[in-house]
Write an enzyme that holds these catalytic residues in place. Structure first.
Site: not given
Lengths: 555, 921
Positions: B513, B516, B589
């Site tokens: 997770d 980015e 999300d």
């Protein structure tokens, strides 16, 4: 579905030739595999060698029972295979207790615990040893252990019941006695009030003559403290507005990407504060021609409202200051923390100067001094003393009645078991918090500060083993906190676990003799030897303050 | 209940106006449109062209004409550029343009990570130095069906298929390549007009929310317009919460004012129907019309924006032309053109460059149960027991960040997870797996072995001053592993060995997770662009691929931790072209709302079209509390997502499938069981995707490419070529409008009722099911025993559900292997083709290596049985069924309403691994 269309599972059988596997049966008799002895009679072929699905939907050759192909809509043709998956597979579990599992768990490669004989895995892919002897022995041992706990628990519970019943009777008697006294003490109070009123009236009538001089003197007397109080109000208001602004800035500028719960909690608390402020109505504007006493009282009231606000706002900031994540370096949060720290320093010192230590007290009006005035005053004093006495007596009786009625109105179960536990408190510590609960009272969570988790609101269900405590402090973006207290049988009363399965909904598990089963048919109040145990605090009640540790969650 | 949580903080993220190079390139486009008779100032020198071994090279010159002269003032242009055109063996064409002699070297290393293998030039081409129009023309492809026509001045490249113009580069003259240079190379520009100032905005540094991007290399962006003549619909360039067919961002009536942005970002509660950048980026675009299809891959991992405009076609056709304008902040202009001719060919060509999806372990396509957070071993045991009790199958239980010791990945919370191995073994005993989260931010902690090692080995990303960069994330002060460094990749992979990741077993897999990467204190919540990687590569140049490199390193670790290599399973939030080689991704999300539920469909379809088929959206929505109806509808649709996981935020209420009681528990159970019954189909589709590069869930147009009504349809989709699925995305719906494409029949998946296309029909969608239809002409393999997990189904028999078309024909496939290892790559798998023709069903092997060796999987599983065969859509009655020469039991019926006959062959007892036939008489 329209009647002229088909539904696949109930298609008519085109009974063609059947060359299928042999009927899959248990070893010792002709009952098909997986069928329990009590259902064996349902699995008998009719004279033509056919068999009807148990729901009657279809007739199939008996040889199609347990042929590992699902023929019946209800799955009844495959009690011993996973073909239908919806039925029950019976495990004889010789050496332990018979059991059954879903047929979907037959030959799935897992040795299901329920089938300790390993009969659920017979396709050769997985070998499951027969462990029934071992499991059975363990189960019997465990049963014995539970039994002995239950025996001991039942013995203790009988004590609870005895206490509860006796207590109910004695409380009823006490209530009777107190109620008998009500009329008398109320009469005495009425009488005393009348006398006091008469004495006051007499004194007022006497004093009426010098009213204007007294008012002027009073005004002059109060002038300095009114000024002082005005100054304090102004200062407190400035401080409050500064804190409000700080919170407003925090609310607008903090970085929501960090999900810092401490910050979120403070901001939502501030929102609630603002909503509450909006609901308050502004005090009606007093006309200027009011007495000095009234003017001073109003100032004091207004100041205390502002001080309460300061307290509330500071609590919000302080809560965040203690718990915020120092690693995010969110400038808005850091600014608020700096303000809070500055505030705490200056407020502590200035509070001494301005606000609460030197409470300004309304001084007694200067007395009029002459013998006649003294006589009136003495009479008032005497009447006041008598009135106070009568009032004390009356409230003691009323309070006694309320307290007894509170207990009598509580639902301690049909046999009064829980009377023994009312207002007993228990603690449970985990790594972060200490939880406490007073039965039929309040539940709290504490670390450096205390959070109210709820107040007793009733039993859940009809078994007298689950209590609800509701209306606790509200969670950020969530409900009011609440506690579900679930009880199981144990030889002493203690909390064995606290969890938070839902956000802000706590689950306390309590062991107590109060829910141990009492063997049926047992007469109540038997066993004279146990009478000695029904002292004020019975065995099996572990009092608050003792260290409870997480020993065993269940029996 | 009022939802307190607020929407996305837009101000946390840049608009085009806040991005220097976006402003500059858009301003250049404005300049072009405001200038009459605008011509690109780029010319190709005819004398310089050389075509050798499939590679054409030439010199490009920037010589401003009068019309473009004001652009000259923008200074930052060099006069010498090179053009390269590579004709590749898979019929793709690579086009590169760069400065001939750059003052600063541009980053050009992306191919090492993105391309699966060195490119091979084609030999199938010929060329004309000057055709009748004076153009340099190359004809290529086996039939020379494709052409690239190059115009010298103004410079332009037009691609044609069979003489039909299909894609044009620089037709709009927006090619612009900023010369990397030092600041003092250009004059002061303060006195210029607004447009001119915009042409130079933010070249030397730019500030966003108090953080300054120092831009030590100055401006180096470049842009190019790519025109899709007479193609009205373009697709791809995920990830955006938007429609399947891309919307216009420029021109009169533009649907968005901002361009589509590709810049991997951690966007809190993203807004829907927006071109804002999200977690992943794939710069691949597909244009499709009734007559032609074309694909473009813009190989660049820097921040990229894409404007889309629909303009009148120069041919005078009624159909509009789509003009797209692409611009990236750094790197080199390097793109690939795929001419198909079909959309399937294009995806095959594209995937042969960047890789097709890796075949996952078979458990990975089962149902995944996740929550932030299952808080303890006891919690895990109880959730597992809940599934057992309610007889709901699942394969994987997930642990979010709270399972660690203080957000130190590769560790376990000592009190809450004292015995992680025992916990994994408990689940593994029922064929189940676990996943733990491992993020790329490493807590700065002198006692933490991962931090110590990476520091000692200098494997962390540096800041612009070349000292270690630190920022803030879940653990507090953290550092980011530099995956641009090849040593970092191997080191990271080694962290997954069982002796380093203490408490891990071979049934533990990984969730990546925040990759980015998410940096709470960084600009736009990510790494600063001037952060520095290995070999002095600026983060700016590789931002969009950072997450994929992390994903790749993790997948490598899971693959190599076992002596006999096992397929990895890694879920990632960030992605780039090629991420499909490493594992699955999800849409991040999202929120528990009907709108977020609905937008998941176009998002997943788009990501799949861009070559990344293994994707899903969090069922139920991550933020907030779904009402039970929404949750149920989401499960019903999620059962048809390639990656099927439920997940929930820390602040949301528990929502495991049984917590809402009846009828919801039964409805959710039915949805999950439907997924499990179809696992043989799903696995077969993954195998197809892994060799063909095609999506698994497909937009309607993918299966019905000549039906124009499907081009913008993104609220229903196909699973493979066989199943039509329509998610029900409104509350209280009892009916749904379903578009039945084609002229064939569609069979209700649940009861076999027949619908006929083409056209929209209203069909019942009661609470317990959503519309699912099987297309005529297909065969679906199923396993119908309800089991606890996919592992426990491996010995179960199959059912074939056949829907014959109006010719009485149908076909389908089944792929099977051991579901874990790489033995299938050597040939140890079963791949069957089923065909119905002339009332005979046959099964034949498509595995040519099948009989060559003694394969252990084939040996063990080829005797698994097909126990039931359902024939639907037969035009006449069946009197009996013969298997080989053995008559067998059948049940049959006649659906009068549907005008069709149905036959169920029960106890067929046919071995899955052998050739056989079944004849209907």
């Amino acid at each position: 579905m329209k009647s002229n269309s088909v539904c696949f599972p109930i298609l008519a059988t085109l009974a063609l030739s059947v060359a299928l596997t042999r009927a899959n049966v248990n070893n010792n008799n002709n009952t098909p595999r997986g069928v329990s002895p009590s259902n064996a009679k349902l699995y008998v072929p009719d004279s033509g060698g056919t068999w009807s699905c148990l729901d009657g939907s279809k007739i199939i050759p008996f040889s199609a029972v347990n042929d590992d192909y699902c023929d019946c809509v209800d799955g009844s043709d495959e009690p011993g295979t996973s073909a239908c998956g919806t039925g029950q597979f019976y495990c004889a579990n010789i050496g332990h207790t018979p059991s059954s599992i879903k047929t979907s768990r037959v030959n799935d490669g897992v040795c299901d615990e329920e089938c300790c004989d390993g009969s659920d895995e017979y396709d050769g892919q997985t070998h499951c040893p027969n462990v029934c002897e071992e499991v059975g022995a363990k189960a019997r041992e465990e049963n014995d252990r539970i039994q002995s706990i239950q025996n001991e628990g039942a013995r203790l519970r009988r004590g609870f019941i005895k206490y509860g019943k006796a207590n109910k009777v004695s409380l009823a008697n006490e209530l009777e006695t107190l109620k008998g006294q009500v009329d008398k003490v109320q009469e005495a109070l009425t009488d005393a009030r009348a006398k006091l009123d008469a004495a006051n009236e007499a004194q007022d009538a006497y004093l009426e003559g010098s009213k204007s001089e007294r008012e002027a003197a009073r005004k002059q007397q109060l002038e300095p403290i009114i000024q002082e109080q005005t100054k304090r109000l102004k200062y407190a208001t400035e401080v409050r507005d500064m804190l409000r602004l700080t919170l407003q800035n925090l609310k607008e500028k903090h970085n929501k990407n960090y999900h810092d719960l401490a910050v979120k909690g403070t901001v939502s608390g501030f929102d609630e504060y603002i909503v509450a402020q909006g609901e308050k109505t502004e005090p009606a504007q007093e006309d200027s021609d009011i007495s000095s006493d009234r003017q001073f009282d109003t100032l004091v009231d207004e100041t205390s409202v502002v001080l309460r606000d300061i307290g509330t706002l500071h609590d919000l900031l302080d809560g965040m200051k203690r718990d915020y994540n120092t690693e995010y370096n969110d400038e808005a949060v850091l600014a608020a923390v700096r303000v809070t720290e500055d505030f705490e320093v200056t407020w502590d010192s200035s509070r001494l100067d301005f606000v609460d230590v030197e409470h300004l007290v309304l001084p007694e009006e200067l007395p009029v001094n002459n013998p006649e005035a003294e006589k009136f005053r003495d009479e008032v004093d005497l009447a006041q003393e008598a009135f106070n006495d009568a009032s004390d007596k009356e409230s003691k009786v009323q309070e006694g009645i309320r307290e007894i009625e509170r207990k009598l109105n509580m639902d301690f179960g049909p046999d009064e078991t829980f009377a023994q536990l009312v207002d007993n408190c228990f603690d449970f510590k985990d790594t972060e918090y200490t939880y406490s609960i007073c039965l039929f009272g309040d539940a709290n969570q504490s670390s450096h500060s205390s959070t109210h988790l709820g107040k007793f609101s009733g039993w859940e269900g009809d078994n007298y083993d689950v209590q609800m405590y509701t209306g606790g402090a509200k969670c950020w973006n969530g409900p009011e906190r609440s506690v579900k207290l679930v009880m199981s049988c144990g030889t002493k009363t203690e909390i064995v676990s606290v969890t938070e399965p839902e956000k802000c909904e706590y689950l306390f598990k309590l062991q107590t003799p109060a829910v141990c089963p009492i063997p049926e048919g047992e007469a109540e109040g038997e066993g004279g030897a146990e009478d000695q145990e029904q002292e004020q605090s019975a065995e099996g009640v572990q009092q608050e303050g003792e260290e409870n540790t997480r020993k065993h969650d269940e029996l | 209940m009022a939802l307190v949580v607020s929407a996305v903080k837009r101000e946390d993220f840049k608009s085009c106006a806040q991005s220097g190079f976006c402003t500059r390139n858009r301003a250049y486009a404005d300049l072009a449109s405001e200038t009459p008779d605008w011509e690109s100032p780029f010319r190709l020198d005819p004398a310089s062209l050389q075509l050798e071994d499939g590679i054409l090279t030439g010199d490009l010159m920037h010589t401003p004409t009068t019309s473009s002269s004001s652009a000259e003032s923008s200074g930052a242009l060099n006069d010498g550029y090179t053009l390269e055109i590579h004709l590749l063996d898979n019929d793709a064409v690579r086009v590169r343009m760069s400065e001939r002699d750059p003052k600063r070297r541009r980053y050009d290393g992306l191919h090492k990570t993105v391309l699966v293998k060195p490119l091979i030039s084609s030999s199938q081409y010929d060329h004309l130095a000057r055709d009748e129009n004076g153009l340099f023309t190359i004809n290529y492809g086996s039939q020379r069906q494709n052409s690239a026509r190059i115009r010298f001045a103004p410079f332009q490249i037009e691609f044609l298929v069979d003489g039909v113009s299909t894609l044009v580069l620089n037709e709009g003259g927006l090619l612009k390549i900023e010369a990397a240079q030092a600041r003092n190379d250009v004059a002061d520009t303060r006195t210029r007009a607004l447009l001119e100032r915009r042409l130079e905005q933010g070249m030397w540094s730019e500030r966003f929310k108090d953080i300054v991007d120092t831009k030590p290399r100055g401006p180096e962006s470049f842009g190019l317009d790519i025109t899709f003549p007479e193609i009205e619909d373009v697709y791809g360039i995920p990830e955006h919460a938007s429609s399947l067919s891309l919307k216009t961002t420029r021109g009169p009536g533009a649907q968005y004012t901002e361009p589509y942005r590709l810049y991997n970002l951690d966007v809190f509660e993203y807004e829907i129907d927006s071109p804002m950048a999200l977690y992943g980026s794939i710069p691949f675009m597909l244009g499709h019309s009734k007559d032609k299809t074309v694909g473009v891959f813009w190989m660049n991992a820097a921040e990229t924006w894409i404007d889309i405009e629909k303009i009148k076609s120069t041919s005078g056709s009624n159909r509009k032309t789509t003009r797209t304008h692409w611009y990236s902040e750094a790197g080199v202009l390097d793109l690939f053109v795929f001419l198909g001719p079909t959309h399937r060919d294009i995806l095959k060509q594209y995937s042969s460059l960047v890789g097709a999806t890796a075949l996952p372990q078979s458990f990975a396509i089962g149902y995944h149960q996740c929550r932030w957070n299952y808080i303890s071993q006891k919690d895990v045991t109880e959730v597992d027991a809940g599934f057992e009790k309610h007889e709901i199958p699942y394969d994987v239980l997930w642990l979010d960040i709270e399972h660690t010791d203080g957000k130190r990945y590769f560790t376990w919370h000592p009190e809450q997870f004292p015995d992680p191995i025992d916990m994994q073994l408990h689940l593994a005993s029922k064929g189940r797996k676990m996943v733990t989260i491992i993020d790329p931010h490493i807590k700065m902690d002198k006692e933490y072995h991962v931090s110590i090692e990476a520091t000692d080995k200098s494997l962390f990303v540096m800041n612009s001053l070349l000292s270690p960069f630190d920022g803030w994330c879940w653990p507090g002060s953290s550092q980011w592993v530099d995956f641009e460094n090849p040593r970092a990749k191997d080191w990271w992979a080694s962290q997954f060995s069982y002796d380093r990741y203490i408490g891990s077993t071979n049934t533990l897999f990984t969730w990546n997770d925040m990759n980015e990467p998410s940096v709470f204190t960084g600009p736009e919540i990510t790494l600063p662009k001037d952060a520095m990687h290995h070999n002095r590569v600026e983060h700016r140049s590789i931002h969009n691929i950072y997450g994929a490199m992390f994903h790749a390193a993790t997948a490598q670790g899971l693959t190599t931790r076992n002596e006999t290599l096992q397929r990895p399973f890694v879920l990632s939030r960030a992605f780039f072209a090629g991420s499909q080689r490493y594992g699955a991704i999800w849409t991040g999300d999202n929120k528990a709302s009907w709108e977020h539920f609905a937008v998941a469909t176009p998002m997943l379809l788009t990501i799949g079209l861009a070559g990344l088929p293994f994707s899903g959206a969090d069922v139920g929505g991550f933020f907030g509390d779904p009402e039970p109806e929404l949750l149920t509808r989401w499960y019903q649709a999620g059962a048809f997502y390639p990656f099927f996981r439920a997940h929930a935020h820390l602040d949301s209420k528990r929502r495991e499938p049984w917590l809402f009681g009846e009828p919801y528990t039964s409805q959710i159970r039915a949805a999950i069981r439907t997924r499990y019954s179809l696992l043989p189909l799903w696995y077969t589709l993954f195998q197809e995707a892994s060799t063909e590069g095609v999506p698994i869930i497909r937009p309607m147009f993918f299966e019905f490419p000549s039906d124009e009504l499907t081009y913008r349809m993104d609220d229903q989709f196909m699973v493979g070529d066989a199943l039509l699925v329509k998610p029900v995305t409104t509350a209280g719906a009892t009916h749904s409008e379903v578009y039945f494409a084609g002229n064939e029949k569609w069979f209700d998946f649940y009861d076999g009722q027949v619908k006929r296309g083409p056209g929209v029909q209203s069909v019942p969608s009661p609470a317990y099911k959503i519309p699912v239809y099987q297309r005529a002409g297909t065969i679906i393999p199923k396993r119908e025993k309800p089991r606890r997990s996919s592992k426990e189904m491996e010995n179960d028999p199959f059912t074939l559900v056949i829907a014959v078309d109006s010719n009485g024909e149908a076909s389908g496939r089944l792929y099977l292997d051991d579901g874990e290892s790489f033995e299938y790559t050597r040939g140890d798998y079963i791949l069957r083709e089923f065909k119905v023709q002339g009332r005979v069903l046959t099964s034949r092997s498509l595995n040519r290596q099948e009989s060559e060796t003694e394969w252990s999987f084939i040996r063990r599983f080829s005797s698994l049985k097909v126990e039931r065969i359902v024939f639907q859509g037969l035009s006449g009655p069946v009197s009996r069924v013969v298997i080989g020469d053995r008559p067998t039991a059948v049940e049959s019926g006649h659906d009068v309403a549907g005008g069709q006959y149905v036959v169920v062959v029960s106890k067929a007892n046919l071995p899955i691994g052998q050739d056989w036939s079944v004849t209907l008489l």
